[in-house]
Design a protein around this motif. Structure first.
Motif, mmCIF file in Angstrom:
data_model
loop_
_atom_site.group_PDB
_atom_site.id
_atom_site.type_symbol
_atom_site.label_atom_id
_atom_site.label_comp_id
_atom_site.label_asym_id
_atom_site.label_seq_id
_atom_site.Cartn_x
_atom_site.Cartn_y
_atom_site.Cartn_z
ATOM 1 N N THR A 94 6.450 2.351 16.909
ATOM 2 C CA THR A 94 6.052 1.553 15.751
ATOM 3 C C THR A 94 4.571 1.233 15.807
ATOM 4 N N ILE A 95 3.901 1.539 14.712
ATOM 5 C CA ILE A 95 2.489 1.208 14.553
ATOM 6 C C ILE A 95 2.404 0.078 13.540
ATOM 7 N N ILE A 96 1.682 -0.968 13.906
ATOM 8 C CA ILE A 96 1.451 -2.109 13.004
ATOM 9 C C ILE A 96 0.115 -1.896 12.316
ATOM 10 N N ARG A 97 0.073 -2.118 11.026
ATOM 11 C CA ARG A 97 -1.170 -2.054 10.270
ATOM 12 C C ARG A 97 -1.252 -3.285 9.377
ATOM 13 N N GLY A 98 -2.444 -3.823 9.244
ATOM 14 C CA GLY A 98 -2.661 -4.979 8.382
ATOM 15 C C GLY A 98 -3.161 -4.547 7.020
ATOM 16 N N LEU A 99 -2.709 -5.251 6.000
ATOM 17 C CA LEU A 99 -3.128 -4.973 4.621
ATOM 18 C C LEU A 99 -3.665 -6.253 3.993
ATOM 19 N N ARG A 100 -4.920 -6.192 3.540
ATOM 20 C CA ARG A 100 -5.503 -7.354 2.852
ATOM 21 C C ARG A 100 -5.455 -7.183 1.350
ATOM 22 N N ALA A 101 -5.635 -5.945 0.889
ATOM 23 C CA ALA A 101 -5.755 -5.692 -0.548
ATOM 24 C C ALA A 101 -5.160 -4.329 -0.880
ATOM 25 N N VAL A 102 -5.041 -4.038 -2.154
ATOM 26 C CA VAL A 102 -4.500 -2.758 -2.604
ATOM 27 C C VAL A 102 -5.333 -1.605 -2.049
ATOM 28 N N SER A 103 -6.650 -1.782 -1.982
ATOM 29 C CA SER A 103 -7.517 -0.718 -1.456
ATOM 30 C C SER A 103 -7.166 -0.399 -0.001
ATOM 31 N N ASP A 104 -6.800 -1.397 0.789
ATOM 32 C CA ASP A 104 -6.342 -1.149 2.165
ATOM 33 C C ASP A 104 -5.075 -0.312 2.150
ATOM 34 N N PHE A 105 -4.182 -0.636 1.220
ATOM 35 C CA PHE A 105 -2.892 0.052 1.180
ATOM 36 C C PHE A 105 -3.055 1.549 0.966
ATOM 37 N N GLU A 106 -3.934 1.940 0.079
ATOM 38 C CA GLU A 106 -4.131 3.372 -0.200
ATOM 39 C C GLU A 106 -4.545 4.120 1.060
ATOM 40 N N PHE A 107 -5.511 3.579 1.786
ATOM 41 C CA PHE A 107 -5.979 4.216 3.019
ATOM 42 C C PHE A 107 -4.881 4.202 4.082
ATOM 43 N N GLU A 108 -4.254 3.043 4.279
ATOM 44 C CA GLU A 108 -3.238 2.902 5.328
ATOM 45 C C GLU A 108 -2.010 3.764 5.051
ATOM 46 N N LEU A 109 -1.638 3.908 3.793
ATOM 47 C CA LEU A 109 -0.514 4.762 3.428
ATOM 48 C C LEU A 109 -0.805 6.205 3.834
ATOM 49 N N GLN A 110 -2.008 6.678 3.549
ATOM 50 C CA GLN A 110 -2.389 8.040 3.944
ATOM 51 C C GLN A 110 -2.349 8.202 5.455
ATOM 52 N N MET A 111 -2.862 7.206 6.176
ATOM 53 C CA MET A 111 -2.854 7.275 7.638
ATOM 54 C C MET A 111 -1.421 7.271 8.171
ATOM 55 N N GLY A 112 -0.567 6.459 7.586
ATOM 56 C CA GLY A 112 0.840 6.416 8.000
ATOM 57 C C GLY A 112 1.521 7.758 7.801
ATOM 58 N N TYR A 113 1.261 8.393 6.665
ATOM 59 C CA TYR A 113 1.831 9.715 6.396
ATOM 60 C C TYR A 113 1.271 10.751 7.361
ATOM 61 N N ALA A 114 -0.031 10.683 7.632
ATOM 62 C CA ALA A 114 -0.648 11.633 8.573
ATOM 63 C C ALA A 114 -0.038 11.472 9.958
ATOM 64 N N ASN A 115 0.129 10.227 10.411
ATOM 65 C CA ASN A 115 0.748 9.989 11.721
ATOM 66 C C ASN A 115 2.172 10.515 11.761
ATOM 67 N N ALA A 116 2.936 10.282 10.705
ATOM 68 C CA ALA A 116 4.322 10.759 10.646
ATOM 69 C C ALA A 116 4.379 12.283 10.611
ATOM 70 N N SER A 117 3.360 12.923 10.038
ATOM 71 C CA SER A 117 3.354 14.389 10.016
ATOM 72 C C SER A 117 3.122 14.962 11.409
ATOM 73 N N ILE A 118 2.441 14.200 12.264
ATOM 74 C CA ILE A 118 2.201 14.632 13.645
ATOM 75 C C ILE A 118 3.406 14.312 14.513
ATOM 76 N N ASN A 119 3.994 13.131 14.310
ATOM 77 C CA ASN A 119 5.179 12.720 15.070
ATOM 78 C C ASN A 119 6.094 11.961 14.116
ATOM 79 N N ASN A 120 7.180 12.612 13.694
ATOM 80 C CA ASN A 120 8.051 11.996 12.694
ATOM 81 C C ASN A 120 8.925 10.865 13.248
#
Length: 163
Positions: A94-120
């Motif tokens: 489990t990776i924890i990520r903090g979200l302050r605003a919608v702009s954070d969410f867009e970046f963090e969502l991409q990073m979450g998907y990228a991480n899951a593509s490397i290790n599902n």
């Protein structure tokens, strides 16, 4: 021990990574809440040379350590790899990520998907800071420090003492 119990233990541990340049009250807010959810939270302080941090990785690890010393289930370590590789190495799912605003969410969502593509097997859990810390970012703190402004209310008092 049955296999399903071992797998479940992996989910009791989480990683919260960042540059933490410096660690802020917003970061600490997320860390405290993650520490209430998980048995162990590893704060992974990224080297992040491409971000050109104000403080060295060693200083940032120390700041993070002093800010979290009162949380018995939190440990701090520096890293210079892909986060997903560190999580795999430490057997953390489990990776924890903090979200302050919608702009954070867009970046963090991409990073979450990228991480899951490397290790599902990696899950990303997004936490929002409390309203009083929603505007606090290391970038803002660094700008205030650069101009000799008052920043002490934005970072843990232990970090101010270290600085």
């Amino acid at each position: 021990m049955p296999k399903n119990i071992k797998e479940k233990e992996c989910y009791r541990r989480a990683i919260y990574s960042g540059t933490f340049d410096p660690i802020t009250n917003g970061h600490l807010d997320i860390i405290r809440r993650a520490a209430n959810i998980f048995d162990e939270v590893i704060i992974a302080v990224a080297k992040s040379e491409r971000k050109k941090p104000m403080f060295t990785q060693e200083q940032r690890v120390e700041f993070t350590h002093v800010a979290t010393h009162h949380l018995p289930n939190v440990r701090v370590e520096g890293f210079d790899t892909l986060l997903v590789d560190l999580a795999t190495q430490l057997k953390v799912n489990t990776i924890i990520r903090g979200l302050r605003a919608v702009s954070d969410f867009e970046f963090e969502l991409q990073m979450g998907y990228a991480n899951a593509s490397i290790n599902n097997k990696i899950e990303t859990l997004y936490l929002m800071p409390t309203l009083e810390n929603a505007f606090v970012s290391s970038t803002i703190v660094r700008e205030i420090i650069r101009f000799d402004g008052k920043f002490q209310h934005l970072v843990p008092k232990e970090v101010v003492e270290c600085m």
